[in-house]
Design a protein around this motif. Sequence first.
Motif, PDB file in Angstrom:
ATOM      1  N   ARG A  60       9.584 -11.906  -4.979  1.00 41.30           N
ATOM      2  CA  ARG A  60       9.353 -13.111  -4.174  1.00 41.30           C
ATOM      3  C   ARG A  60      10.317 -13.224  -2.995  1.00 41.30           C
ATOM      4  N   PHE A  66       6.226 -11.096   2.891  1.00 39.36           N
ATOM      5  CA  PHE A  66       5.101 -10.215   3.193  1.00 39.36           C
ATOM      6  C   PHE A  66       4.380 -10.614   4.477  1.00 39.36           C
ATOM      7  N   MET A  89       0.494 -12.712  -2.362  1.00 38.28           N
ATOM      8  CA  MET A  89       1.896 -13.093  -2.180  1.00 38.28           C
ATOM      9  C   MET A  89       2.042 -14.204  -1.146  1.00 38.28           C
ATOM     10  N   ARG A  90       1.131 -14.260  -0.193  1.00 32.92           N
ATOM     11  CA  ARG A  90       1.150 -15.382   0.744  1.00 32.92           C
ATOM     12  C   ARG A  90       0.841 -16.679   0.007  1.00 32.92           C
ATOM     13  N   GLU A 114       1.357 -17.169  -3.184  1.00 29.13           N
ATOM     14  CA  GLU A 114       2.506 -17.408  -4.055  1.00 29.13           C
ATOM     15  C   GLU A 114       3.681 -17.993  -3.269  1.00 29.13           C
ATOM     16  N   ARG A 115       3.794 -17.606  -2.016  1.00 30.26           N
ATOM     17  CA  ARG A 115       4.876 -18.127  -1.172  1.00 30.26           C
ATOM     18  C   ARG A 115       4.597 -19.576  -0.754  1.00 30.26           C
ATOM     19  N   SER A 152       0.229  -1.289  -5.446  1.00 29.07           N
ATOM     20  CA  SER A 152       0.637  -2.650  -5.785  1.00 29.07           C
ATOM     21  C   SER A 152       0.491  -2.982  -7.266  1.00 29.07           C
ATOM     22  N   LEU A 165       4.498  -9.642 -11.885  1.00 26.20           N
ATOM     23  CA  LEU A 165       4.311 -11.067 -11.610  1.00 26.20           C
ATOM     24  C   LEU A 165       3.330 -11.695 -12.591  1.00 26.20           C
TER      25      LEU A 165
END
Length: 319
Positions: free
Chosen positions: A101, A105, A126-127, A129-130, A172, A179
């Motif tokens: 994290r 990304f 990941m976007r 998740e961010r 990935s 995760l």
Amino acid sequence: MKKKLVLLALGISCSILVVGCGMGNKTEDPLTGEEMTNEQITDEPVAMEDNVVERDFDTVLGTATSPTEIIDYINTNIVGAAETDVRRFFEGLFNFGDNIRDIDFTALEQSRQHMPEDMIAFMDLMRLERDTPSMVMSDEADRMEIGMTLSEMLERALLFEEHIKKYPNHTSTQAATQLYEEILTAAISGGYDKTNNIPHYYQGETADVVDEKSIEYYEQFADANPDTLTGEIVNEYIQVLKDNKFALNDTVEEFYRNIATRVSELSNQPMGNDVTGTEDMTNGMENGTQNGTQNGTENGNTGMSQGNGTATQENTITE
């Protein structure tokens, strides 16, 4: 006459030697095509077979102090790089530091068109998740804590499961599995850690039992996702809790510890015939979370307060 012939032969020989010497003093640069003198030519030949990209990337990995330096290298070198090199780039990025994290990304957006399909999908996850983190760093304790409602946690875990199923053995996959395990374990165990005196996020009226109201949402989720590993594990958890009268005993704690083993089995499961794309999953997650949150257990706070006790739950299920 013989003397003239001998002299003529000697003259030709000298001319050849002179020309040969001249050619020996000048060599073309294999890269530029320009002539080089003996002073410019080193004793060691150029190792054309060496992988310059790989050598430079290893240097970056060995000296980088933040993921940003690796991302900058990827953005600069990904165009035209071999597939094996691109895979090494991202594997090196994933393995940098202790927390995926910490990697921004979004900084890789300019390289999106040169990424493999699985990396594009993972970057979108990941976007998400961010923007809406499932786990957040506690202000009161040096550890990651739950940052979403129970319904959101399980839906987020499901997104990562679908990614792993769609892209097994890809660049990935390992990062997504890490995760997935973290989010799923937190959603089921509630971060409970008796040894370190960390209470269960979904505890009931007392600290030694799990809230029975949470079971209702677990059941709804398991019924809605029977063909997923997440739904299967949740269903097993429901039975374990019921068998142990929702008490946080050794049997329940052992179930928490075995979640990692179950997740590791995911890569050995056959892919489904109808796995949706990440973009569709993301949209479904956003819509499904709203519906699931209304029907399931909601938590008033977005994290656990470990300083003065456990965060208060605010359940939408009628008591």
